[in-house]
Design a protein around this motif. Structure first.
Motif, mmCIF file in Angstrom:
data_model
loop_
_atom_site.group_PDB
_atom_site.id
_atom_site.type_symbol
_atom_site.label_atom_id
_atom_site.label_comp_id
_atom_site.label_asym_id
_atom_site.label_seq_id
_atom_site.Cartn_x
_atom_site.Cartn_y
_atom_site.Cartn_z
ATOM 1 N N GLY A 257 0.798 -1.217 0.000
ATOM 2 C CA GLY A 257 0.000 0.000 0.000
ATOM 3 C C GLY A 257 0.833 1.271 0.000
ATOM 4 N N VAL A 258 0.124 2.391 0.058
ATOM 5 C CA VAL A 258 0.749 3.710 -0.032
ATOM 6 C C VAL A 258 1.611 3.985 1.192
ATOM 7 C CG1 VAL A 258 0.278 6.188 -0.097
ATOM 8 C CG2 VAL A 258 -1.075 4.621 -1.513
ATOM 9 N N ILE A 259 2.760 4.576 0.953
ATOM 10 C CA ILE A 259 3.658 4.985 2.032
ATOM 11 C C ILE A 259 3.382 6.447 2.370
ATOM 12 C CG2 ILE A 259 6.062 5.468 2.629
ATOM 13 C CD1 ILE A 259 5.373 2.536 2.748
ATOM 14 N N ASN A 260 3.008 6.691 3.616
ATOM 15 C CA ASN A 260 2.697 8.035 4.085
ATOM 16 C C ASN A 260 3.611 8.362 5.269
ATOM 17 O OD1 ASN A 260 1.636 10.396 5.155
ATOM 18 N ND2 ASN A 260 -0.497 9.763 4.957
ATOM 19 N N THR A 261 4.680 9.083 4.989
ATOM 20 C CA THR A 261 5.656 9.377 6.049
ATOM 21 C C THR A 261 5.238 10.553 6.913
ATOM 22 O OG1 THR A 261 6.926 10.737 4.501
ATOM 23 C CG2 THR A 261 7.573 8.429 4.724
ATOM 24 N N GLU A 262 4.216 11.300 6.496
ATOM 25 C CA GLU A 262 3.780 12.466 7.275
ATOM 26 C C GLU A 262 2.772 12.081 8.343
ATOM 27 O OE1 GLU A 262 2.390 15.555 4.727
ATOM 28 O OE2 GLU A 262 4.279 15.772 3.657
ATOM 29 N N ASP A 263 1.749 11.300 7.960
ATOM 30 C CA ASP A 263 0.674 10.984 8.897
ATOM 31 C C ASP A 263 0.798 9.591 9.510
ATOM 32 O OD1 ASP A 263 -0.548 13.465 8.326
ATOM 33 O OD2 ASP A 263 -1.490 12.615 6.539
ATOM 34 N N ALA A 264 1.624 8.735 8.927
ATOM 35 C CA ALA A 264 1.766 7.366 9.436
ATOM 36 C C ALA A 264 3.217 6.927 9.313
ATOM 37 C CB ALA A 264 0.838 6.428 8.670
ATOM 38 N N GLU A 265 4.090 7.660 9.979
ATOM 39 C CA GLU A 265 5.524 7.396 9.863
ATOM 40 C C GLU A 265 5.892 6.009 10.386
ATOM 41 O OE1 GLU A 265 9.825 9.381 11.188
ATOM 42 O OE2 GLU A 265 7.923 10.311 11.779
ATOM 43 N N GLY A 266 5.286 5.607 11.513
ATOM 44 C CA GLY A 266 5.605 4.305 12.087
ATOM 45 C C GLY A 266 5.219 3.168 11.155
ATOM 46 N N LEU A 267 4.043 3.262 10.552
ATOM 47 C CA LEU A 267 3.599 2.223 9.624
ATOM 48 C C LEU A 267 4.483 2.199 8.385
ATOM 49 C CD1 LEU A 267 1.588 0.029 8.884
ATOM 50 C CD2 LEU A 267 0.056 1.804 7.977
ATOM 51 N N ALA A 268 4.908 3.374 7.930
ATOM 52 C CA ALA A 268 5.800 3.441 6.767
ATOM 53 C C ALA A 268 7.112 2.722 7.067
ATOM 54 C CB ALA A 268 6.053 4.895 6.382
ATOM 55 N N ARG A 269 7.674 2.951 8.257
ATOM 56 C CA ARG A 269 8.915 2.276 8.637
ATOM 57 C C ARG A 269 8.715 0.767 8.707
ATOM 58 N NH1 ARG A 269 9.478 6.446 12.527
ATOM 59 N NH2 ARG A 269 8.780 4.970 14.133
ATOM 60 N N PHE A 270 7.555 0.358 9.234
ATOM 61 C CA PHE A 270 7.270 -1.066 9.336
ATOM 62 C C PHE A 270 7.238 -1.708 7.956
ATOM 63 C CE2 PHE A 270 4.213 -4.545 9.181
ATOM 64 C CZ PHE A 270 4.705 -5.389 10.165
ATOM 65 N N LYS A 271 6.539 -1.079 7.016
ATOM 66 C CA LYS A 271 6.422 -1.647 5.671
ATOM 67 C C LYS A 271 7.777 -1.722 4.979
ATOM 68 C CE LYS A 271 1.636 -0.116 4.866
ATOM 69 N NZ LYS A 271 0.765 0.763 4.040
ATOM 70 N N LEU A 272 8.542 -0.658 5.051
ATOM 71 C CA LEU A 272 9.838 -0.631 4.378
ATOM 72 C C LEU A 272 10.838 -1.561 5.068
ATOM 73 C CD1 LEU A 272 10.099 3.173 3.557
ATOM 74 C CD2 LEU A 272 9.528 1.298 2.001
ATOM 75 N N GLY A 273 10.616 -1.832 6.354
ATOM 76 C CA GLY A 273 11.505 -2.733 7.074
ATOM 77 C C GLY A 273 11.454 -4.163 6.579
ATOM 78 N N THR A 274 10.405 -4.509 5.843
ATOM 79 C CA THR A 274 10.291 -5.853 5.282
ATOM 80 C C THR A 274 11.246 -6.066 4.110
ATOM 81 O OG1 THR A 274 8.566 -5.178 3.722
ATOM 82 C CG2 THR A 274 7.850 -5.945 5.895
ATOM 83 N N GLY A 275 11.880 -4.987 3.655
ATOM 84 C CA GLY A 275 12.711 -5.075 2.459
ATOM 85 C C GLY A 275 11.987 -4.622 1.211
#
Length: 308
Positions: A257-275
């Protein structure tokens, strides 16, 4: 700890096939739409592209095309007119940047978002090696915790705890996702392709992840973790379980899904942490057939401002 013995395997007839499309352009999504009472238009001359038709404010018809690969945008716009929409505004959100739309007179409305796409190719060791170190550390901790993971087909239950948690989160954060009815329609019309992974701590369910499979791809749809689940890194364990299962079934990628570093930074880090890797979409455009190419100069100006 894993307990997947009671889970239904992905049916062979609906497992990963030759189609390679984003969820909004998949056959499975079209089935869910029809079951929920909608009538999407399938453009057979554009490889069965899905077009949604809506009425804004109850009276203005609009055609909507989401996550389609617009390799021939000019031909698409011609076909829409031939399909009886000569004056219907068209909202286009392409799968990839499509600057040719500006030349055709489409006006850019929103700058391109980026989605996180996880490559599921390679061995289990390859998947593990692509995890970022902090993500892998949390996974290791979760695997050593007293968590039990189960997998099952999503129950057709509008009062399911995960659906209720997702609806509450949408209200709290002020965003809109799929309505519950559409999620259930997907599960009902595509047996075995809405997989629910849950983490149990003792007698309590502390986290859940719902994955939708379509063609030879999959999409991360809904997830929720309680405070107890967060403390045990249950979300990491569920995601890893889903990754392993999807890879074993032959799915080549998982759309997070969409990466939103402004409103959901923690979720963005989680998604990108998967590789997962970032992939830029094509933005959102408006095309109105009566004006067509006459808006091209304004469209090019707007496009330049978007890039500035």
């Amino acid at each position: 700890m894993f307990d997947l013995s009671s889970a239904d395997p992905m049916p062979h007839a609906t497992s990963c096939d030759t189609r390679d499309r984003a969820l909004p352009q998949s056959d499975e999504f079209a089935k869910a739409l029809r079951l929920s009472g909608q009538t999407p238009l399938r453009l057979d001359r554009m490889q069965d592209m899905i077009v949604l038709r809506r009425k804004f404010w109850g009276r203005i018809p609009v055609a909507m095309i989401n996550r389609a690969d617009l390799t021939k945008p000019a031909r698409l716009l011609e076909i829409l007119q031939e399909e009886g929409m000569p004056r219907t505004p068209v909202l286009l959100s392409p799968e990839r940047p499509t600057p040719e739309l500006a030349r055709l007179g489409a006006l850019p409305l929103m700058t391109p978002a980026s989605v996180a796409v996880l490559d599921l190719g390679g061995t289990r060791a390859d998947l593990r090696a692509r995890l970022q170190q902090k993500w892998r550390n949390r996974l290791n901790a979760a695997e050593n915790a007293n968590l039990r993971v189960t997998r099952q087909n999503m129950p057709i239950d509008p009062d399911h705890w995960l659906l209720r948690a997702d609806s509450a989160l949408q209200q709290t954060r002020g965003y809109r996702s799929w309505p519950t009815a559409l999620t259930l329609a997907y599960a009902q019309s595509n047996p075995g392709q809405a997989k629910l992974f849950q983490a149990h701590l003792g007698n309590d369910i502390v986290a859940g992840v719902l994955i939708l499979t379509h063609g030879d791809r999959a999409t991360y749809h809904i997830a929720h973790s309680t405070e107890a689940g967060k403390a045990q890194n249950a979300h990491n364990l569920l995601m890893w379980s889903a990754m392993e299962w999807l890879a074993a079934k032959g799915c080549h990628s998982l759309d997070l899904g969409v990466i939103n570093t402004e409103d959901a930074e923690g979720l963005a880090r989680f998604k990108l942490g998967t590789g997962a890797e970032l992939r830029k979409l094509g933005g959102t455009w408006l095309f109105w057939p009566p004006l067509g190419r006459r808006l091209a100069p304004l469209a090019r100006l707007d496009l330049n401002l978007m890039r500035a």
